[in-house]
Design a protein around this motif. Structure first.
Motif, PDB file in Angstrom:
ATOM      1  N   SER A 289      12.837  -3.694 -10.477  1.00 28.86           N
ATOM      2  CA  SER A 289      11.998  -3.120  -9.598  1.00 28.86           C
ATOM      3  C   SER A 289      12.095  -1.855  -9.317  1.00 28.86           C
ATOM      4  N   ALA A 290      13.431  -1.314  -9.161  1.00 33.69           N
ATOM      5  CA  ALA A 290      13.620   0.438  -9.008  1.00 33.69           C
ATOM      6  C   ALA A 290      13.043   0.977 -10.044  1.00 33.69           C
ATOM      7  N   SER A 291      13.105   0.573 -11.182  1.00 34.64           N
ATOM      8  CA  SER A 291      12.535   1.302 -12.431  1.00 34.64           C
ATOM      9  C   SER A 291      10.921   1.365 -12.483  1.00 34.64           C
ATOM     10  N   LEU A 292      10.310   0.485 -12.019  1.00 35.49           N
ATOM     11  CA  LEU A 292       8.883   0.669 -11.963  1.00 35.49           C
ATOM     12  C   LEU A 292       8.343   1.645 -11.070  1.00 35.49           C
ATOM     13  N   GLY A 293       7.300   2.196 -11.627  1.00 41.79           N
ATOM     14  CA  GLY A 293       6.621   3.320 -10.702  1.00 41.79           C
ATOM     15  C   GLY A 293       5.536   2.850  -9.816  1.00 41.79           C
ATOM     16  N   ASP A 294       4.837   3.714  -9.544  1.00 43.79           N
ATOM     17  CA  ASP A 294       3.934   3.331  -8.387  1.00 43.79           C
ATOM     18  C   ASP A 294       2.456   3.919  -8.888  1.00 43.79           C
ATOM     19  N   GLY A 295       1.300   2.871  -8.532  1.00 46.46           N
ATOM     20  CA  GLY A 295       0.054   3.461  -9.303  1.00 46.46           C
ATOM     21  C   GLY A 295      -1.012   2.630  -8.350  1.00 46.46           C
ATOM     22  N   ARG A 296      -2.221   3.279  -8.791  1.00 43.28           N
ATOM     23  CA  ARG A 296      -3.447   2.446  -8.159  1.00 43.28           C
ATOM     24  C   ARG A 296      -4.369   2.478  -9.424  1.00 43.28           C
ATOM     25  N   LEU A 297      -5.443   1.356  -9.201  1.00 44.06           N
ATOM     26  CA  LEU A 297      -6.369   1.075 -10.215  1.00 44.06           C
ATOM     27  C   LEU A 297      -7.836   1.332  -9.468  1.00 44.06           C
ATOM     28  N   ILE A 298      -8.584   2.004 -10.236  1.00 46.48           N
ATOM     29  CA  ILE A 298     -10.157   2.078  -9.728  1.00 46.48           C
ATOM     30  C   ILE A 298     -11.101   1.861 -10.667  1.00 46.48           C
ATOM     31  N   ARG A 299     -11.881   0.752 -10.432  1.00 49.78           N
ATOM     32  CA  ARG A 299     -12.848   0.397 -11.498  1.00 49.78           C
ATOM     33  C   ARG A 299     -14.193   1.168 -11.390  1.00 49.78           C
ATOM     34  N   VAL A 300     -14.476   1.910 -12.639  1.00 47.32           N
ATOM     35  CA  VAL A 300     -15.504   2.862 -12.753  1.00 47.32           C
ATOM     36  C   VAL A 300     -16.748   1.989 -13.553  1.00 47.32           C
TER      37      VAL A 300
ATOM     38  N   PRO B 221       4.187  -2.352 -11.329  1.00 50.17           N
ATOM     39  CA  PRO B 221       4.293  -3.566 -10.829  1.00 50.17           C
ATOM     40  C   PRO B 221       2.562  -4.265 -11.008  1.00 50.17           C
ATOM     41  N   MET B 222       2.680  -5.465 -10.971  1.00 47.82           N
ATOM     42  CA  MET B 222       1.399  -6.116 -11.287  1.00 47.82           C
ATOM     43  C   MET B 222       0.391  -5.649 -10.280  1.00 47.82           C
ATOM     44  N   GLU B 223       0.766  -5.625  -9.164  1.00 46.83           N
ATOM     45  CA  GLU B 223      -0.376  -5.336  -7.830  1.00 46.83           C
ATOM     46  C   GLU B 223      -0.901  -3.896  -8.087  1.00 46.83           C
ATOM     47  N   ALA B 224      -0.276  -3.212  -9.053  1.00 46.08           N
ATOM     48  CA  ALA B 224      -0.581  -1.619  -9.145  1.00 46.08           C
ATOM     49  C   ALA B 224      -1.793  -1.648 -10.175  1.00 46.08           C
ATOM     50  N   VAL B 225      -1.903  -2.672 -10.910  1.00 47.47           N
ATOM     51  CA  VAL B 225      -2.980  -2.636 -11.968  1.00 47.47           C
ATOM     52  C   VAL B 225      -4.184  -3.585 -11.552  1.00 47.47           C
ATOM     53  N   ILE B 226      -4.433  -3.796 -10.192  1.00 46.37           N
ATOM     54  CA  ILE B 226      -5.361  -4.781  -9.536  1.00 46.37           C
ATOM     55  C   ILE B 226      -6.160  -3.858  -8.895  1.00 46.37           C
ATOM     56  N   GLU B 227      -7.494  -3.961  -8.898  1.00 45.35           N
ATOM     57  CA  GLU B 227      -8.210  -3.100  -7.809  1.00 45.35           C
ATOM     58  C   GLU B 227      -8.193  -3.286  -6.504  1.00 45.35           C
ATOM     59  N   ASP B 228      -7.583  -2.273  -5.819  1.00 44.31           N
ATOM     60  CA  ASP B 228      -7.473  -2.426  -4.301  1.00 44.31           C
ATOM     61  C   ASP B 228      -8.751  -2.156  -3.568  1.00 44.31           C
ATOM     62  N   GLN B 229      -9.307  -3.407  -2.968  1.00 41.51           N
ATOM     63  CA  GLN B 229     -10.430  -3.341  -2.373  1.00 41.51           C
ATOM     64  C   GLN B 229     -10.476  -2.488  -1.120  1.00 41.51           C
ATOM     65  N   SER B 230      -9.689  -1.955  -0.515  1.00 38.21           N
ATOM     66  CA  SER B 230      -9.501  -1.099   0.576  1.00 38.21           C
ATOM     67  C   SER B 230      -9.800   0.283   0.129  1.00 38.21           C
TER      68      SER B 230
ATOM     69  N   GLN C 198      -6.034 -12.883   6.463  1.00 39.43           N
ATOM     70  CA  GLN C 198      -5.482 -12.501   5.016  1.00 39.43           C
ATOM     71  C   GLN C 198      -6.733 -11.799   4.398  1.00 39.43           C
ATOM     72  N   LEU C 199      -7.890 -12.626   4.476  1.00 38.40           N
ATOM     73  CA  LEU C 199      -9.191 -12.034   3.856  1.00 38.40           C
ATOM     74  C   LEU C 199      -9.399 -10.647   4.255  1.00 38.40           C
ATOM     75  N   LYS C 200      -9.459 -10.400   5.559  1.00 34.03           N
ATOM     76  CA  LYS C 200      -9.542  -9.083   6.301  1.00 34.03           C
ATOM     77  C   LYS C 200      -8.617  -8.064   5.767  1.00 34.03           C
ATOM     78  N   GLN C 201      -7.457  -8.501   5.549  1.00 29.92           N
ATOM     79  CA  GLN C 201      -6.295  -7.434   5.111  1.00 29.92           C
ATOM     80  C   GLN C 201      -6.724  -6.813   3.676  1.00 29.92           C
ATOM     81  N   LEU C 202      -7.233  -7.725   2.719  1.00 27.31           N
ATOM     82  CA  LEU C 202      -7.689  -7.747   1.600  1.00 27.31           C
ATOM     83  C   LEU C 202      -8.654  -6.355   1.300  1.00 27.31           C
ATOM     84  N   TYR C 203      -9.446  -6.293   2.104  1.00 28.06           N
ATOM     85  CA  TYR C 203     -10.531  -5.453   2.165  1.00 28.06           C
ATOM     86  C   TYR C 203     -10.383  -4.239   3.141  1.00 28.06           C
ATOM     87  N   GLY C 204      -9.343  -4.138   4.045  1.00 30.78           N
ATOM     88  CA  GLY C 204      -8.799  -3.100   4.930  1.00 30.78           C
ATOM     89  C   GLY C 204      -9.442  -3.223   6.143  1.00 30.78           C
ATOM     90  N   PHE C 205     -10.085  -4.337   6.544  1.00 34.68           N
ATOM     91  CA  PHE C 205     -10.829  -4.721   7.622  1.00 34.68           C
ATOM     92  C   PHE C 205      -9.854  -4.782   9.020  1.00 34.68           C
TER      93      PHE C 205
END
Length: 580
Positions: free
Chosen positions: A52-63, A283-292, A501-508
């Motif tokens: 886990s420590a060897s994994l970097g950080d990232g974000r995915l944005i769908r265009v 990490p897997m969550e970094a390559v899934i679009e963050d709805q917030s 939890q639904l609200k958290q997914l979209y940052g409400f």
């Protein structure tokens, strides 16, 4: 690509020392219970922590392509929110966070994203090459073929990742092929290619200008890509060993992921999110679009409880129209707890939701308990489906459908609903049709997994590459998906324990407003009801009769006018009649 992980030499040394110590103790007469054997759980935890420590950080944005209107501004805003999140997260020394732009054609568009406005592409490309993004590494991910000026956005990223069978190219598809490409457009492509050096300039221009011929030339110094017009200049400085025409004059260059990897401008081949995460060490969550990150949501919730009736469909259609027009919402959540209803009415509501432009408004179906029968079609017509663990979609609903109804519905689903909902028509139809068999199909060329009936598999452009796997449906039963199964098949976007939890997914930060019919809508529906319709018609004709038998203009004409006005006005506002 799978990488084998080797243990450091020090770990081997520690392990060998442990076994030597064990042997010494046993030789001295100690029992096994006296020996301090390391716990396996601790070793696993230690290895997982190191990984886990060897994994970097990232974000995915769908265009989504094509880029039109103010799409570039929306994407820039999403990138700025991602930069803000990444800036607050702990950073590994010497490693920049990764910003992934997933370039994908909008599903309802015919083609591969052609039609991008050049100015929108330039605006976004210049932003990506600006100093503002120096703190992150930009990666263009291309899981499906893209064409048009959206290609410029990929060139503006530091690295390109593609699915093996996807193509990038034909940037000039958006230009008039009867005349030369404007020098200003050519200059922009040259500037971006030179600034990033993600792709050789000659390759980039071959995708833009039909007049250019692209050659792969082997010289005494190595392999180079040159335009035909520059070949003589190359010969003056190098010895030409061989040359091969890659893109003939009069055509536009287009290259698959495999070719891009061979030519050196594709850094990684990835067919899915798992391969993308592994290849980029994220990490897997970094390559899934963050709805917030997607946008400044202006949300509203709608309720669909109980049977789906014409009245319920009419109310929801009116509420959707008024919320979009009067309040400018861009996120519509539909809470569904229904066993379905008449299939025609279910399809009418599903078509309304699927027809909404995903670039302008996000539709989310939230199913806490059930969306059975035709209600399952409504749920899957939304852009995203969120379920609670004990919920299900599809399966037998409150009404049994005859064969003629199901056959007619299948045509409607295939021709209208499925293209707009960007889903397999087989999977949608199987939710209500017990005779339709759906199988898992795997593409031998790309590794993609889809779910088709045999008829839909044969309709695919690359039908020969799809191999049938196990059945998804149960014989004699409509498809019924639990939350777990829907998640496994990729039908459900997320499974949540509760609405919070639904609200958290979209940052409400607070509960979205729930839209309900107001007095005006109730009045319109009352006036449009069959009983009052008959009353209005009777009163109207009675008023005409009285007027025809009375001298001058009297009360009969006034009553008839009011009755007919209410009749046609209610039908128009209830969306059952137009101006004609």
């Amino acid at each position: 690509m799978t990488r084998r992980k080797h243990e450091p030499r020090s770990q081997y040394g520690r392990r060998a020392a442990g076994w030597l110590g064990l042997a010494a103790l046993l030789a001295a007469g100690a029992t096994a219970s006296d020996v301090p054997v390391p716990r396996a759980e601790e070793e696993v935890a230690e290895r997982n922590g190191a990984a886990s420590a060897s994994l970097g950080d990232g974000r995915l944005i769908r265009v989504r392509l094509p880029l039109m209107g103010n799409a570039d501004d929306h994407i820039k805003s999403a990138i700025e929110r991602a930069l803000d999140q990444l800036g607050k997260a702990p950073r590994q020394p010497g490693r920049r966070p990764i910003l992934i732009l997933e370039l994908t054609p909008a599903g309802r568009q015919v083609g591969f994203g052609e039609g991008t406005d050049f100015e929108r592409a330039v605006s976004l490309a210049r932003y990506l090459t600006s100093q503002q993004l120096a703190s992150v590494k930009t990666v263009a991910y291309i899981p499906r073929t893209i064409k048009g000026h959206g290609v410029l956005v990929a060139l503006a990223c530091e690295e390109i990742v593609m699915a093996p069978g996807a193509e990038i190219g034909e940037a000039g598809a958006d230009e008039d092929d009867r005349r030369a490409v404007e020098p200003g457009i050519v200059s922009i492509y040259q500037q971006i290619a030179e600034a990033r050096k993600t792709m050789p300039e000659a390759l980039a221009l071959s995708m833009l200008d039909r007049r250019q011929e692209l050659l792969q030339v082997e010289t005494d110094q190595g392999t180079e890509f040159v335009l035909g017009a520059d070949l003589d200049a190359l010969k003056q400085n190098h010895t030409i060993v061989s040359d091969v025409v890659l893109v003939p004059r009069g055509t536009l260059g287009s290259f698959t992921g495999r070719e891009g990897r061979e030519f050196g401008f594709v850094k990684l081949l990835a067919s899915n999110s798992d391969e993308l995460a592994r290849g980029l060490a994220l990490p897997m969550e970094a390559v899934i679009e963050d709805q917030s990150l997607v946008g400044d949501w202006r949300p509203v919730m709608l309720e669909l409880d109980g049977p789906i009736t014409p009245r319920a469909v009419g109310q929801l259609q009116t509420l959707i129209g008024s919320e979009l027009k009067d309040r400018g919402v861009n996120w519509i959540g539909l809470r569904i707890d229904s066993s379905g209803g008449n299939l025609e009415h279910c399809l009418r509501l599903a078509d309304t939701l699927a027809a909404l432009d995903a670039n302008e408004v996000r539709t989310v179906a939230y199913v806490p308990v059930e969306a059975s029968g035709g209600a399952g079609l409504v749920a899957l017509a939304c852009n995203q489906l969120v379920m609670q663990p004990d919920a299900h979609v599809g399966g037998r609903g409150s009404i049994e459908f005859d064969r003629d109804t199901l056959d007619a519905a299948q045509v409607s689903i295939r021709d209208s609903l499925a293209p707009n909902a960007e889903k397999s028509w087989s999977l949608l139809a199987a939710l209500v049709d017990p005779q339709l068999e759906v199988f898992e199909y795997r593409n031998t060329a790309t590794g993609d997994v889809r779910y088709f009936a045999e008829a839909e598999a044969l309709e695919q452009p690359d039908a020969g590459n799809w191999r049938q796997g196990p059945a998804v449906t149960t014989e004699g039963e409509p498809l019924r998906l639990s939350a777990k199964r829907a998640d496994e098949l990729g039908v459900a976007w997320r499974v949540v324990d509760n609405f919070d939890q639904l609200k958290q997914l979209y940052g409400f930060e607070r509960d979205p407003r729930t839209a309900k019919p107001n007095w005006a809508l109730e009045l319109i529906e009352a006036l449009a009801s069959p009983a009052l319709t008959v009353v209005l018609l009777v009163v109207g004709f009675l008023g005409i009769y009285i007027e025809l038998h009375s001298p001058g203009v009297g009360i009969g004409g006034f009553i008839a006018a009011v009755a007919f006005m209410l009749f046609f006005w209610s039908k128009f506002l209830n969306a059952t009649a137009g101006w004609l």
